[in-house]
Every structure is written in C-alpha cells, then in structure tokens.
Motif scaffolding. Structure first.
Motif, PDB file in Angstrom:
ATOM      1  N   GLY A  31       0.300  11.499  -4.369  1.00 32.71           N
ATOM      2  CA  GLY A  31       0.445  10.687  -3.063  1.00 32.71           C
ATOM      3  C   GLY A  31      -0.704   9.575  -3.443  1.00 32.71           C
ATOM      4  N   GLN A  32      -0.594   8.755  -2.358  1.00 35.18           N
ATOM      5  CA  GLN A  32      -1.524   7.559  -2.564  1.00 35.18           C
ATOM      6  C   GLN A  32      -2.448   7.192  -1.404  1.00 35.18           C
ATOM      7  OE1 GLN A  32      -2.026   5.545  -5.608  1.00 35.18           O
ATOM      8  NE2 GLN A  32      -0.752   7.044  -6.345  1.00 35.18           N
ATOM      9  N   HIS A  33      -3.578   7.081  -1.563  1.00 28.39           N
ATOM     10  CA  HIS A  33      -4.580   6.944  -0.221  1.00 28.39           C
ATOM     11  C   HIS A  33      -5.547   5.798  -0.627  1.00 28.39           C
ATOM     12  CE1 HIS A  33      -7.485   7.635   2.969  1.00 28.39           C
ATOM     13  NE2 HIS A  33      -6.563   8.197   3.439  1.00 28.39           N
ATOM     14  N   PRO A  34      -5.558   4.967   0.197  1.00 27.34           N
ATOM     15  CA  PRO A  34      -6.503   3.730  -0.324  1.00 27.34           C
ATOM     16  C   PRO A  34      -8.066   4.027  -0.372  1.00 27.34           C
ATOM     17  CG  PRO A  34      -5.540   3.460   2.099  1.00 27.34           C
ATOM     18  CD  PRO A  34      -4.798   4.668   1.418  1.00 27.34           C
ATOM     19  N   PHE A  35      -8.519   5.082   0.493  1.00 28.24           N
ATOM     20  CA  PHE A  35     -10.013   5.328   0.176  1.00 28.24           C
ATOM     21  C   PHE A  35     -10.176   6.368  -0.725  1.00 28.24           C
ATOM     22  CE2 PHE A  35      -9.189   3.829   4.970  1.00 28.24           C
ATOM     23  CZ  PHE A  35      -9.281   2.560   4.682  1.00 28.24           C
TER      24      PHE A  35
END
Length: 169
Positions: A31-35
């Motif tokens: 998964g991707q998470h910007p922070f």
C-alpha cells in the motif's frame, strides 16, 4: 473558501504526537501512504515487514456507549434510597462492576452497591470478555429537564445518571 494543501499533513502530525507510550503505524502490503513514506530513514523509526501481526492489546477493545444505560433508573427510586448516597460518593475514574441480576445488568460501585443499570435490551457483546469498568461521567439534571412523558415515573426532582466506561476484549 481557500483549500489548504498542508492540512492533511498537519492533522497526521497532530495525531502522531498524541501517542503516550508507543505509536504503531501500519499499511496494507504494497500500500501507499503519502506521509509514511516520508518517515523512511529516520533513526527512531523501526520498519518491519509483517506477515501475521497480532492485534495490539488496546486496539482489540470495545467501549460501549451511553445509549446502553437506563437513564431513568435512579430517578425512579425514592429520594432516600441508598442508591443516591452511593452515586454522590462516586467520582469520574472510580471502578465499576457490571453484574447480571436475572435479565438485567446492574452497575455497581467498588462496595457492591448498585448505582445504575443497563437498559433491558442490553446484552454482552458477542465473543468478548469483560475487562473492567469505571465511571466516565455523572450527569446531574432536574426532573423539569426530562421528557414530560416520563414525569409520572420519576420520584426525584434532582436526577443523577452514572455513565460507565465498559471495556470488553
């Protein structure tokens, strides 16, 4: 209105700084998470690849709401009933017990004195174990502040309701 592009990042920061002892951040595999990506390489951050992560203790708890409490219990009792004196001695944070009495669940103080009860429709959450209870808040109001449809059953002018915090795991 003006859109603030940094608002989500500030909210994320505020949420992270509320942790008292430990903070665990997780994401789904790949998964991707910007922070979260921005935290990589920081010395105090430990990054692990998890295959089967057990649920952390505090996240596997269920807290019931005030909607489960019989709000009129103490108000239906005579003003001299010992329940009122027991409620007067309570403070937020004091321990409470949840005790079944037939088909009713009683709210009891540390001395075993009933100080309230749950609604008749209340039942224990499925597949959960009672961990502990405590006084969340004690609401005090007058008979005139209640729905007039209930005035005929109320015996007290001053009403008190113990709202518990029940923790099930």
């Amino acid at each position: 209105t003006k859109v603030d592009p940094d608002a989500p990042r500030r909210l994320f920061y505020v949420a992270m700084t509320r942790a008292r002892q430990t903070l665990m951040l997780a994401r789904l595999m790949h998964g991707q998470h910007p922070f979260l990506d921005d935290l990589r390489g920081i010395e105090c951050v430990i990054e692990r690849t998890a295959i089967n992560v057990p649920m952390p203790e505090g996240l596997n708890r269920l807290y019931l709401s005030e909607a489960d409490v019989d709000w009129g219990y103490a108000g239906r009792l005579h003003p001299q009933n010992m329940v009122h004196a027991a409620i007067a001695k309570l403070s937020p944070g004091d321990p409470l017990a949840l005790v079944q009495d037939g088909d009713i669940w009683s709210i009891q103080d540390a001395d075993g004195q009933q100080v309230g009860r749950m609604k008749k429709s209340f039942s224990l959450p499925a597949n959960r174990t009672f961990v502990h209870g405590r006084v969340s808040v004690i609401l005090r109001h007058t008979k005139t502040q209640t729905d007039p449809a209930w005035h005929h059953v109320l015996r007290c002018e001053q009403l008190e309701v113990v709202l518990p915090e029940w923790v099930f795991q």
